[in-house]
Design a protein around this motif. Structure first.
Motif, PDB file in Angstrom:
ATOM      1  N   ILE A 376       0.807  -1.214   0.000  1.00 52.17           N
ATOM      2  CA  ILE A 376       0.000   0.000   0.000  1.00 52.17           C
ATOM      3  C   ILE A 376       0.842   1.267   0.000  1.00 52.17           C
ATOM      4  O   ILE A 376       0.395   2.335  -0.421  1.00 52.17           O
ATOM      5  N   THR A 377       2.098   1.153   0.481  1.00 53.63           N
ATOM      6  CA  THR A 377       2.969   2.330   0.460  1.00 53.63           C
ATOM      7  C   THR A 377       3.445   2.658  -0.951  1.00 53.63           C
ATOM      8  O   THR A 377       3.948   3.745  -1.193  1.00 53.63           O
ATOM      9  N   ARG A 378       3.312   1.721  -1.841  1.00 51.41           N
ATOM     10  CA  ARG A 378       3.672   1.933  -3.251  1.00 51.41           C
ATOM     11  C   ARG A 378       2.385   1.892  -4.083  1.00 51.41           C
ATOM     12  O   ARG A 378       2.243   1.131  -5.029  1.00 51.41           O
ATOM     13  N   LEU A 379       1.443   2.722  -3.703  1.00 49.43           N
ATOM     14  CA  LEU A 379       0.115   2.688  -4.321  1.00 49.43           C
ATOM     15  C   LEU A 379       0.164   2.989  -5.811  1.00 49.43           C
ATOM     16  O   LEU A 379      -0.537   2.376  -6.604  1.00 49.43           O
ATOM     17  N   GLN A 380       1.019   3.938  -6.188  1.00 50.72           N
ATOM     18  CA  GLN A 380       1.134   4.277  -7.617  1.00 50.72           C
ATOM     19  C   GLN A 380       1.572   3.056  -8.429  1.00 50.72           C
ATOM     20  O   GLN A 380       1.064   2.809  -9.522  1.00 50.72           O
ATOM     21  N   ASP A 381       2.506   2.292  -7.881  1.00 50.08           N
ATOM     22  CA  ASP A 381       2.967   1.097  -8.583  1.00 50.08           C
ATOM     23  C   ASP A 381       1.846   0.064  -8.707  1.00 50.08           C
ATOM     24  O   ASP A 381       1.682  -0.583  -9.748  1.00 50.08           O
ATOM     25  N   GLN A 382       1.072  -0.122  -7.634  1.00 49.65           N
ATOM     26  CA  GLN A 382      -0.022  -1.087  -7.695  1.00 49.65           C
ATOM     27  C   GLN A 382      -1.062  -0.681  -8.730  1.00 49.65           C
ATOM     28  O   GLN A 382      -1.543  -1.517  -9.505  1.00 49.65           O
ATOM     29  N   VAL A 383      -1.399   0.602  -8.746  1.00 49.43           N
ATOM     30  CA  VAL A 383      -2.364   1.084  -9.742  1.00 49.43           C
ATOM     31  C   VAL A 383      -1.807   0.904 -11.155  1.00 49.43           C
ATOM     32  O   VAL A 383      -2.517   0.497 -12.079  1.00 49.43           O
ATOM     33  N   GLY A 384      -0.517   1.181 -11.321  1.00 46.35           N
ATOM     34  CA  GLY A 384       0.114   0.987 -12.630  1.00 46.35           C
ATOM     35  C   GLY A 384       0.068  -0.463 -13.080  1.00 46.35           C
ATOM     36  O   GLY A 384      -0.163  -0.759 -14.258  1.00 46.35           O
ATOM     37  N   LEU A 385       0.273  -1.393 -12.152  1.00 52.24           N
ATOM     38  CA  LEU A 385       0.209  -2.820 -12.496  1.00 52.24           C
ATOM     39  C   LEU A 385      -1.195  -3.214 -12.942  1.00 52.24           C
ATOM     40  O   LEU A 385      -1.358  -3.952 -13.922  1.00 52.24           O
ATOM     41  N   LEU A 386      -2.203  -2.724 -12.242  1.00 53.10           N
ATOM     42  CA  LEU A 386      -3.581  -3.064 -12.593  1.00 53.10           C
ATOM     43  C   LEU A 386      -3.953  -2.501 -13.962  1.00 53.10           C
ATOM     44  O   LEU A 386      -4.628  -3.170 -14.754  1.00 53.10           O
ATOM     45  N   PHE A 387      -3.488  -1.289 -14.254  1.00 54.37           N
ATOM     46  CA  PHE A 387      -3.789  -0.731 -15.575  1.00 54.37           C
ATOM     47  C   PHE A 387      -3.019  -1.475 -16.672  1.00 54.37           C
ATOM     48  O   PHE A 387      -3.567  -1.741 -17.746  1.00 54.37           O
ATOM     49  N   GLN A 529     -11.068   0.756 -19.706  1.00 52.78           N
ATOM     50  CA  GLN A 529     -11.432   1.540 -18.531  1.00 52.78           C
ATOM     51  C   GLN A 529     -12.330   0.733 -17.583  1.00 52.78           C
ATOM     52  O   GLN A 529     -12.161   0.763 -16.362  1.00 52.78           O
ATOM     53  N   HIS A 530     -13.304   0.008 -18.148  1.00 55.69           N
ATOM     54  CA  HIS A 530     -14.196  -0.789 -17.310  1.00 55.69           C
ATOM     55  C   HIS A 530     -13.413  -1.894 -16.588  1.00 55.69           C
ATOM     56  O   HIS A 530     -13.666  -2.171 -15.405  1.00 55.69           O
ATOM     57  N   THR A 531     -12.461  -2.512 -17.279  1.00 52.56           N
ATOM     58  CA  THR A 531     -11.638  -3.542 -16.641  1.00 52.56           C
ATOM     59  C   THR A 531     -10.782  -2.941 -15.530  1.00 52.56           C
ATOM     60  O   THR A 531     -10.643  -3.517 -14.447  1.00 52.56           O
ATOM     61  N   PHE A 532     -10.207  -1.790 -15.810  1.00 50.56           N
ATOM     62  CA  PHE A 532      -9.399  -1.085 -14.820  1.00 50.56           C
ATOM     63  C   PHE A 532     -10.218  -0.796 -13.559  1.00 50.56           C
ATOM     64  O   PHE A 532      -9.757  -0.995 -12.430  1.00 50.56           O
ATOM     65  N   LYS A 533     -11.446  -0.346 -13.756  1.00 55.25           N
ATOM     66  CA  LYS A 533     -12.319  -0.051 -12.605  1.00 55.25           C
ATOM     67  C   LYS A 533     -12.577  -1.312 -11.779  1.00 55.25           C
ATOM     68  O   LYS A 533     -12.513  -1.304 -10.542  1.00 55.25           O
ATOM     69  N   LEU A 534     -12.870  -2.435 -12.469  1.00 57.21           N
ATOM     70  CA  LEU A 534     -13.153  -3.679 -11.756  1.00 57.21           C
ATOM     71  C   LEU A 534     -11.917  -4.181 -11.006  1.00 57.21           C
ATOM     72  O   LEU A 534     -12.028  -4.687  -9.885  1.00 57.21           O
ATOM     73  N   LEU A 535     -10.745  -4.058 -11.614  1.00 59.41           N
ATOM     74  CA  LEU A 535      -9.520  -4.490 -10.937  1.00 59.41           C
ATOM     75  C   LEU A 535      -9.209  -3.597  -9.731  1.00 59.41           C
ATOM     76  O   LEU A 535      -8.739  -4.077  -8.687  1.00 59.41           O
TER      77      LEU A 535
END
Length: 600
Positions: A376-387, A529-535
């Motif tokens: 969670i401290t690397r939130l930007q990285d996690q969001v980048g992985l999901l996208f 975008q819809h997949t990104f939202k679900l992830l």
């Protein structure tokens, strides 16, 4: 079954009179003429082929041989006039059941064996009154009759897949048509690309089939002398004009009587093709057009009256009553189940090729290492992985599916023209077969990356994310199918898919977070975008927080890369993707209606 059934129920008298075919040339470019003159491909062709006769259609390239053969097979739509009859009756469902048509190119599934190819054809084309075992026996009998026993269990192959020889592949194509025990067999260039020995073997086999009472016509280019005299009759065409129709054995004598005597020791076919090209041996000064004109005039003066007198000899007493013949040999369910099994056997090589597996594994490992032990401290990285996961499998699913129908087009045209199955059974079989195979690699990818990156270590979150990704793949497959069915050209379809998916990626909510209002509506069309939202929803909740600065706690929902997409509206995204899943496939289905059915 001791031998293949060659005793025919119906004998077919094939007659064609004053057959004319015209087309309007397609003009390309920015400047197009509003009106274009029609081009006449066939100019009043007449003839007859009786049961037990084999007719050869000769002529140089562009003379109209294949066009005439296609018309005789009931497969030519457009501006076709004249009369073509089968036992003095027009083409019908009954006639289609009694006609075999072998195309010039061997349109076969390369990864199926010879036996599998013939078995699936038998299951689809032979009537439902026969059991599966009886249809398999028919396939075995054809293999034996055509001398394919040695390669029975070998892959058919293609120019890129190693398989049987060219001659064996051609016999497999002929065998597919022989399965229905046809009364009329039409072949387009059956010896094309084969050596003289193999070509002679194939034509000799066809000559034996004629002795069983069949009617056979074929186009052929430059047959050897031995091949030439295996034919009972020949037709010589030049620029759509008929220069000769009659017995092959007296063709040279006829041309001698009209002033075109052949030189000694000449191949009859070579001599006739020279004449059709307007070339007279030893005299290069004569105008080719004048020679062709003289030959066409000589035919009209010397042979046409005899051809007209010969027409009308057919007996319609042996023809099946079309009212009793169903359009389809088998039920919808039989067609679907056979096509499903055949498609999965063939297409598994494409879905699970070494290249495909290596690509996914390598990207998964590299991605897992790049996002190793994120938290969670690397939130930007996690969001980048999901996208990245959303975009990678958005592109992957589209490009896997976009090749389906362009690659299948030749097969679909061939089999639909033969009346093998309904379009609906084929379409559903393709979708049901590809769908589970298309989910295996995304599952492996997500599993590897998820645990290497240490996303939320909860089984519920893992399966939520996995289901969201698989749902996205199924939805995006439909987009690829629709693009492929609409465009039908690999390069154009690939480019079109690239443009669409690039646009969907840009408006997916990660790269551009403040989309202008006048164009913001496009994001609702973006499956990415819809997949990104679900992830995102699989990993984060609305009340979840993260350390946004030393000593400060912020809401995850307010994170700059998450806020534009949001953690709400999951149900709307699910519904939107469900609509895409259905609509894309409906577009693909209706786009395929134009394939394989001649328009009269």
């Amino acid at each position: 079954m001791d031998e293949f059934r060659i005793n025919l129920v119906n004998s077919i008298w094939l007659q064609f009179e004053d057959v004319v075919y015209k087309i309007k040339p397609q003009r390309s470019g920015i400047l197009k003429r509003s009106k274009s003159e029609e081009k006449v491909i066939l100019k009043g062709i007449s003839g007859i082929v009786a049961p037990g006769e084999m007719l050869a259609l000769l002529g140089p390239s562009g003379s109209g041989k294949t066009t005439l053969l296609t018309a005789l097979g009931g497969r030519l739509g457009g501006n076709l006039s004249g009369t073509i009859t089968y036992n003095n009756k027009p083409f019908s469902n009954a006639m289609k059941r009694n006609t075999g048509f072998v195309t010039q190119d061997d349109v076969l599934h390369p990864h199926l064996t010879v036996f599998e190819t013939l078995l699936y054809t038998a299951l689809l084309r032979l009537p439902k009154t026969l059991t599966r075992a009886e249809k398999a026996e028919q396939a075995e009998a054809v293999i034996s009759q055509l001398g394919l026993s040695r390669c029975r269990d070998s892959a058919v192959g293609s120019h890129v897949v190693r398989g049987v020889s060219g001659g064996e592949r051609k016999r497999v194509s002929i065998g597919q048509e022989m399965l229905i025990n046809p009364s009329l067999l039409l072949l387009d260039e059956p010896t094309s690309g084969l050596d003289s020995t193999t070509a002679l073997r194939i034509v000799a086999t066809l000559r034996e089939l004629v002795n069983g009472g069949r009617t056979i016509a074929m186009t052929i280019h430059q047959p050897s002398t031995t091949l030439f005299y295996l034919f009972h009759k020949i037709i010589l065409l030049s620029e759509g004009n008929l220069l000769y129709y009659g017995k092959a054995s007296v063709a040279l004598d006829y041309f001698s009587t009209i002033g075109f005597a052949p030189p000694l020791a000449v191949n009859p076919a070579d001599f006739l093709l020279d004449l059709a090209n307007g070339v007279v041996s030893g005299d290069s000064r004569v105008d080719a057009s004048a020679i062709k004109g003289r030959l066409a005039a000589a035919y009209a003066a010397n042979l046409l009256e005899g051809v007209k007198a010969e027409l009308g000899r057919g007996d319609d007493s042996s023809m099946m009553n079309d009212k009793k013949v169903n359009k389809w040999s088998n039920s919808w369910w039989t067609q679907f189940s056979v096509l499903l099994v055949r498609g999965m056997k063939e297409r598994r090589h494409e879905h699970f090729s070494t290249f495909q597996i290596a690509q996914v594994v390598i990207v998964a490992i590299v991605g897992g290492l790049l996002w190793w032990n994120t938290n969670i401290t690397r939130l930007q990285d996690q969001v980048g992985l999901l996208f990245f996961t959303s975009a990678f499998w958005g592109f992957g699913a589209v490009f896997q599916a976009v090749f389906t129908f362009p690659q299948e087009r030749a097969m679909l045209e061939k089999e639909r023209a033969s009346g093998m199955y309904r379009l609906s059974s084929y379409f559903l079989a393709i979708n049901m077969g590809d769908m589970p195979m298309g989910l295996v690699l995304p599952t492996a990818f997500f599993t590897m990356v998820y645990w290497m990156a240490r996303l939320k270590p909860s089984p519920n979150c893992f399966f939520y994310g996995l289901l969201a990704l698989l749902y996205s793949v199924v939805c995006t497959q439909g987009l690829g199918l629709a693009i492929g069915a609409l465009v039908m050209k690999l390069k154009s379809a690939t480019f079109f898919a690239s443009v669409i998916m690039s646009a969907f990626t840009l408006i997916g909510g990660y790269y551009v977070q403040h989309i202008p209002k006048f164009i913001s509506w496009i994001r609702y069309l973006s499956s990415i975008q819809h997949t990104f939202k679900l992830l995102l929803a699989s990993q984060f909740s609305d009340d979840q927080t993260y350390p946004c600065a030393p000593g400060n706690i912020c809401r995850v929902a307010d994170f700059p890369a998450i806020k534009p997409v949001g953690l709400h509206g999951v149900a709307q995204s699910i519904i939107a993707m469900a609509l895409m899943l259905v609509v894309y496939r409906l577009i693909a289905y209706f786009a395929l209606w134009r394939i394989g059915v001649p328009t009269k």
